[in-house]
Design a protein around this motif. Structure first.
Motif, mmCIF file in Angstrom:
data_model
loop_
_atom_site.group_PDB
_atom_site.id
_atom_site.type_symbol
_atom_site.label_atom_id
_atom_site.label_comp_id
_atom_site.label_asym_id
_atom_site.label_seq_id
_atom_site.Cartn_x
_atom_site.Cartn_y
_atom_site.Cartn_z
ATOM 1 N N THR A 66 40.407 32.373 34.590
ATOM 2 C CA THR A 66 41.093 32.542 35.868
ATOM 3 C C THR A 66 42.417 33.274 35.664
ATOM 4 O O THR A 66 42.977 33.297 34.561
ATOM 5 N N THR A 106 40.875 32.870 41.505
ATOM 6 C CA THR A 106 40.484 34.250 41.243
ATOM 7 C C THR A 106 40.406 34.475 39.743
ATOM 8 O O THR A 106 41.180 33.894 38.971
ATOM 9 N N MET A 110 39.207 40.255 38.051
ATOM 10 C CA MET A 110 39.151 40.722 39.426
ATOM 11 C C MET A 110 40.471 41.341 39.876
ATOM 12 O O MET A 110 40.527 41.967 40.935
ATOM 13 N N GLN A 111 41.528 41.140 39.096
ATOM 14 C CA GLN A 111 42.851 41.622 39.490
ATOM 15 C C GLN A 111 43.257 42.904 38.770
ATOM 16 O O GLN A 111 44.409 43.328 38.881
ATOM 17 N N GLU A 112 42.347 43.494 38.055
ATOM 18 C CA GLU A 112 42.647 44.783 37.433
ATOM 19 C C GLU A 112 42.931 45.818 38.527
ATOM 20 O O GLU A 112 42.245 45.872 39.543
#
Length: 216
Positions: A66, A106, A110-112
């Protein structure tokens, strides 16, 4: 011809029935043998680049890590706390491209390509963000565990209100007003829980910061 007594050994009695039922129930209540825990299958790490507080971090993470664990355990930014770990308390709130998110819900991968801001990245050097300054001035905390998430959520909330996001209290404003009503602040901040109950001062701090951010 032999005579059998009605209470002889061949005739079931109430006592024998109850004894048999008790033995059966006792056997059924015996706990089942524990099943050995199996370790989850390993997942190979992959390169992940995260943009956090204006810096690029080249990390190697399992895809299931995460964002919260990446921030705390890998990057070393421990301002975002782990509370319920189920997205219910808001303690882990950070900003992703200016929008508030629960970091526990999240995945880091997914936060790239997005800009993550944590409580450590709000201040400008030694100058506190207006929301941080308002929390200090209003003493809007007790134990402080939820405070980083409260502040990040409040910053994101004001951006949402300024962009015209509606709420259940009032229609969407055309622009960020001079101040939000207390009811409006409480509704928009309802996803952040303070177990100490410092809500009155939190609302006052957000109200103060709204005017300060508007003027700046």
């Amino acid at each position: 011809m032999p005579h059998h007594h009605p209470d002889g050994p061949d005739r079931p009695t109430r006592r024998r029935f109850l004894q048999s039922a008790a033995l059966t129930a006792s056997a059924a209540e015996q706990p089942a043998a524990p099943v050995p825990a199996q370790a989850p299958p390993s997942v190979p790490a992959r390169p992940v680049r995260l943009h956090i507080n204006g810096k690029e971090y080249a990390l190697s993470l399992e895809p299931r890590v995460t964002l919260l664990d990446a921030l705390r355990e890998v990057v070393g930014l421990t301002g975002a706390k782990k509370g319920c770990d189920h997205g219910q308390c808001g303690v882990c709130t950070v900003l992703s491209d200016g929008r508030r998110i629960n970091a526990c819900l999240t995945l880091a991968v997914m936060q790239e390509g997005r800009h993550i801001t944590t409580i450590e990245g709000l201040a400008d050097g030694e100058t506190l963000h207006p929301m941080q300054a308002a929390f200090v001035a209003r003493d809007a905390l007790q134990c402080g565990f939820c405070t980083p998430g409260q502040i990040c959520s409040a910053v994101g909330m004001l951006a949402e209100a300024g962009a015209g996001a509606a709420s259940t209290v009032q229609p969407p404003p055309a622009a960020l007003p001079q101040s939000l009503s207390d009811a409006e602040i409480r509704e928009r901040m309802s996803g952040n829980i303070c177990r100490c109950g410092a809500y009155q001062n939190i609302v006052a701090a957000v109200r103060d910061a709204t005017g300060a951010m508007r003027r700046s």
